[in-house]
Write a protein that holds these residues in place. Structure first.
Motif, mmCIF file in Angstrom:
data_model
loop_
_atom_site.group_PDB
_atom_site.id
_atom_site.type_symbol
_atom_site.label_atom_id
_atom_site.label_comp_id
_atom_site.label_asym_id
_atom_site.label_seq_id
_atom_site.Cartn_x
_atom_site.Cartn_y
_atom_site.Cartn_z
ATOM 1 N N VAL A 147 33.801 46.359 41.614
ATOM 2 C CA VAL A 147 34.893 45.446 41.279
ATOM 3 C C VAL A 147 34.647 44.077 41.901
ATOM 4 N N VAL A 148 34.916 43.035 41.132
ATOM 5 C CA VAL A 148 34.804 41.654 41.605
ATOM 6 C C VAL A 148 36.070 41.317 42.389
ATOM 7 N N PRO A 149 35.976 40.622 43.528
ATOM 8 C CA PRO A 149 37.176 40.260 44.294
ATOM 9 C C PRO A 149 38.212 39.538 43.431
ATOM 10 N N GLY A 154 46.558 44.824 35.720
ATOM 11 C CA GLY A 154 46.653 44.003 34.519
ATOM 12 C C GLY A 154 45.580 42.952 34.361
ATOM 13 N N ARG A 155 44.776 42.730 35.393
ATOM 14 C CA ARG A 155 43.742 41.672 35.325
ATOM 15 C C ARG A 155 42.620 42.016 36.282
ATOM 16 N N GLY A 156 41.400 42.084 35.767
ATOM 17 C CA GLY A 156 40.299 42.407 36.660
ATOM 18 C C GLY A 156 38.945 42.203 36.014
ATOM 19 N N ALA A 189 41.813 48.007 34.853
ATOM 20 C CA ALA A 189 42.817 47.103 35.422
ATOM 21 C C ALA A 189 44.207 47.547 34.963
ATOM 22 N N SER A 190 44.486 48.837 35.112
ATOM 23 C CA SER A 190 45.735 49.414 34.601
ATOM 24 C C SER A 190 46.952 48.702 35.185
ATOM 25 N N ARG A 191 47.953 48.501 34.348
ATOM 26 C CA ARG A 191 49.193 47.901 34.837
ATOM 27 C C ARG A 191 49.989 48.891 35.681
ATOM 28 N N ASP A 222 35.528 41.711 31.687
ATOM 29 C CA ASP A 222 36.500 40.715 32.150
ATOM 30 C C ASP A 222 37.782 40.988 31.366
ATOM 31 N N THR A 223 38.729 41.695 31.988
ATOM 32 C CA THR A 223 39.778 42.391 31.252
ATOM 33 C C THR A 223 41.177 41.903 31.589
ATOM 34 N N ARG A 224 42.010 41.837 30.540
ATOM 35 C CA ARG A 224 43.445 41.577 30.659
ATOM 36 C C ARG A 224 44.193 42.684 29.931
ATOM 37 N N VAL A 225 45.291 43.165 30.533
ATOM 38 C CA VAL A 225 46.100 44.225 29.933
ATOM 39 C C VAL A 225 47.531 43.736 29.763
#
Length: 258
Positions: A147-149, A154-156, A189-191, A222-225
């Protein structure tokens, strides 16, 4: 432990191994590896020099059962520079997944090539991702996750890879290997945390657009949920290899109480 996700039985028939086991139900397959296998079958469907897969549209028609199943492929719209392919996975007398794929001709467009999506830090700049340990199943256990810092619900940004071939005894191409991990985007990046009296949010599709063929064993997400207010969610990712972004994926989610 087997060193592949699937065994080939001949005549378009395959059997899943424990490495393909899903996260929501121990009797089902995870969508990620079966999407990789379907991609491999599409690449083998009447291949032509100078053509490349550019869009993969998977519809999940129900539970993806583990065990033995069949895959069939066809060219449904032939063409000189644009073709539409289709593959179906069938198990237990029903169709579980249908995928349609556009295959486009390769051209020299280096003079106008440009990518607007920014690169994410590489796996060497990332650390262990403990959040993925909340998910059960053989496929999730197969992944090395970094994982990137700055990661949050919801975002990762994460990097993943696995050590297994797609099919036992068969060479796995880079695009098959990377497509075969993309469905994991919905869990990185689960909410909300999975399990217990939380919420479930499985995806009913997987849409992948590729503007170039990827390479290597690392997949960057590079994810947004997004969760809407009426039971529908959306997971969106820019997908990367070590050379930078190579496409995007989208997953529509059905959000409901466990």
């Amino acid at each position: 432990m087997p060193d592949a996700f699937y065994r080939e039985l001949g005549g378009g028939r395959f059997a899943s191994t424990i490495n393909a086991q899903g996260a929501w139900n121990p009797e089902e397959q995870h969508m990620a590896p079966i999407s990789g296998l379907l991609t491999q079958c599409l690449l083998e469907c009447e291949p032509r020099e100078g053509m490349q897969l550019s869009r993969l549209s998977f519809d999940i028609l129900g539970m993806i059962p583990g065990g033995e199943f069949d895959i069939s492929t066809a060219v449904v719209r032939p063409g000189r520079t644009i073709e539409l392919l289709e593959a179906r996975m069938e198990a237990g007398g029903r169709t579980a997944i249908v995928v349609k794929a556009w295959r486009l001709s390769s051209q020299d467009t280096a003079a106008v090539a440009a990518v607007e999506d920014p690169r994410i830090p590489g796996p060497d700049a990332a650390g262990p991702h403990e959040g993925m340990t909340a998910w059960p199943g053989g496929f999730i256990r197969s992944l090395e996750v970094r994982v990137v810092p700055g990661h949050r619900p919801g975002r990762g940004q994460v990097w993943i890879r696995n050590p297994y071939a797609m099919v036992d005894g068969k060479k796995t191409s880079d695009v098959v290997r990377l497509v075969g991990m993309m469905d994991a985007a919905n869990g990185i990046a689960s909410r909300v945390l999975p399990g217990g009296d939380s919420w479930m949010f499985p995806n009913v599709d997987l849409q992948i657009h590729l503007h170039r063929m990827p390479s290597g064993e690392w997949l960057g997400l590079d994810t947004r949920v997004t969760f809407g207010e009426h039971g529908v969610g959306l997971t969106s990712s820019v997908v990367h290899d070590l050379d930078g972004p190579f496409g995007r994926l989208e997953q529509i989610l059905t959000v409901r109480k466990l």
